[in-house]
Design an enzyme around this catalytic site. Structure first.
Site, PDB file in Angstrom:
ATOM      1  N   GLY A 184      -3.965  -4.870  -4.531  1.00  0.00           N
ATOM      2  CA  GLY A 184      -4.759  -3.811  -5.135  1.00  0.00           C
ATOM      3  C   GLY A 184      -3.935  -2.575  -5.402  1.00  0.00           C
ATOM      4  O   GLY A 184      -3.204  -2.109  -4.536  1.00  0.00           O
TER       5      GLY A 184
ATOM      6  N   ASP B  94       0.822  -1.221   0.000  1.00  0.00           N
ATOM      7  CA  ASP B  94       0.000   0.000   0.000  1.00  0.00           C
ATOM      8  C   ASP B  94       0.854   1.268   0.000  1.00  0.00           C
ATOM      9  O   ASP B  94       0.437   2.308   0.491  1.00  0.00           O
ATOM     10  CB  ASP B  94      -0.963   0.024   1.201  1.00  0.00           C
ATOM     11  CG  ASP B  94      -1.763  -1.260   1.316  1.00  0.00           C
ATOM     12  OD1 ASP B  94      -2.358  -1.662   0.310  1.00  0.00           O
ATOM     13  OD2 ASP B  94      -1.773  -1.866   2.408  1.00  0.00           O
TER      14      ASP B  94
END
Length: 428
Positions: free
Chosen positions: A40, A13
């Site tokens: 992600g 992240d």
């Protein structure tokens, strides 16, 4: 030969997707080399956010070859959903290739992931429950199903029957959950195989030939160093190798072809899931970082744990991946802080720690050594030149370089492509 690689230096992240997207403008080929749809990346283009899971961040450019490499594990259902969403947002995947050697996530992998995590109680890892670990486990156990196997019906049926039989025994006898249905999986995956066939290629050959032909190739890491299966905070790690060596193996190219390795460093620290986090702030500082930074998972939506920047972690990552440059991201999130702390090392039982502890009990007992730096308390999101940054912001960035021994290449002051300050060329 011109290559560059983007590696996460913390627990993920860090904003790797934004850095890859920015560098991809210079690239001919962008390669994703490991991980799965548990990773992600959020990329913002012209104030429009794209949430990417399996697709390389270079997919947002129309004229690039994008590769999902051999080291990636692929859930074809998720892939097709992501592809559909991308097309609805006006983007095309016409230059995409999927490795014929990549392993395929099956429904029993997801069910195993859920059942195993539920059974662990206090020993839970914090998995995303997307079947990533069980798929990699089958790969290592040599019973996995690869993309190329989907197109050999006899082999696919044989492998699938074996796996469904074994897994169903585990589901019913060990975990007490419903078994999976062979016929349903076979039908669904034949359908998926037909839909993804046009993307399937020998990507090992694609990447190595691109390098030999003098094209610019950008390697994109998923997750981050501290989640590496061997070198991270095991067992609270992912199931692949998000370090530079893993990118070499996962993309099918030798290490001598990998240059300009960029370590992405979020200007503070975050972590998702369980495991030690020495600089975590379980206080108003942590809450402020979470709220200002919108620290919630792209894939899971889970709130992230937050803390001050830990340079013991980044220095460890620098050695593991032989970093050439640092890309500092989310520096603007610190704009409102009057004082900013930065961890420059640890002590254990009153003694300085050398290296990075493997024993998690030792790591939990480590005390961060903090330096307190003056904040800049002004909005830097509109600044585009390094020398125009406030002096306190430059001191903070330069202290990161000093402690880690790695040069600064990029400083990001916001999510958009144009909010990127290039200190020196990292793709040459």
């Amino acid at each position: 030969m011109a290559t560059s690689m983007v590696i996460g230096t913390q627990w993920g992240d860090e904003g790797k997707g934004k850095i890859v997207d920015y560098l991809a403008e210079q690239a001919d080929v962008v390669v994703r080399s490991q991980g799965g749809n548990n990773a992600g990346h959020t990329v913002v283009v012209d104030d429009k956010a794209f949430a990417l899971r399996l697709l390389p961040s270079g997919i947002l450019y129309d004229n690039k070859t994008n590769v999902i490499g051999t080291g990636v594990v692929i859930d074809p259902k998720v892939f097709l959903e992501e592809l559909s969403n991308l097309e609805k947002q006006g983007k095309s995947a016409k230059g995409l290739q999927i490795s014929n050697r990549a392993h395929v996530i099956m429904p029993y992998h997801i069910r195993l992931d859920e059942a195993e995590e539920a059974s662990k109680g206090a020993m839970k890892i914090g998995t995303t429950k997307n079947g990533i670990g069980p798929c990699y486990a089958d790969k290592v156990n040599r019973v996995g199903i690869r993309v190329c196997d989907l197109y050999d019906e006899d082999l696919f049926v044989t492998k699938l029957k074996y796996n469904v039989t074994i897994k169903n025994k585990m589901f019913t006898n060990v975990y007490g959950v419903e078994p999976v249905d062979f016929d349903t999986i076979l039908r669904d995956y034949k359908n998926y195989a037909a839909q993804i066939k046009k993307f399937v290629a020998d990507t090992n050959s694609t990447v190595i030939n691109a390098i030999k032909d003098g094209k610019k190739v950008l390697f994109e890491g998923a997750q981050a160093t501290m989640l590496d299966l061997d070198h991270g905070t095991y067992p609270f790690v992912t199931s692949s190798h998000p370090v530079a060596g893993g990118a070499s193996v996962g993309s099918g190219v030798g290490p001598h072809y990998l240059n300009n390795i960029v370590g992405v460093v979020k200007a503070y620290a975050t972590r998702v899931g369980e495991g030690p986090f020495p600089s975590e702030q379980l206080n108003e500082v942590g809450e402020a970082l979470r709220e200002i930074g919108h620290e919630f998972g792209t894939v899971t939506g889970r709130s992230r744990r937050t803390g001050w920047l830990d340079l013991a972690v980044v220095s460890y990552a620098a050695g593991l991946s032989s970093l050439d440059y640092l890309a500092i991201t989310r520096l603007d999130i610190l704009d409102t802080f009057k004082e900013i702390k930065i961890c420059v090392g640890y002590t254990l039982d009153g003694k300085p720690v050398t290296g990075f502890p493997a024993d998690l009990k030792e790591l939990e007992r480590c005390e961060p050594i903090y330096e307190t730096m003056e904040g800049w308390q002004t909005d830097i999101s509109g600044i585009r030149e390094y020398d125009a940054l406030p002096e306190a912001a430059r001191r903070y960035v330069e202290r990161i370089a000093e402690v880690t021994g790695v040069a600064i290449g990029i400083v990001s002051v916001g999510p958009n492509r144009n909010q990127t300050i290039v200190v020196q060329d990292v793709f040459k």
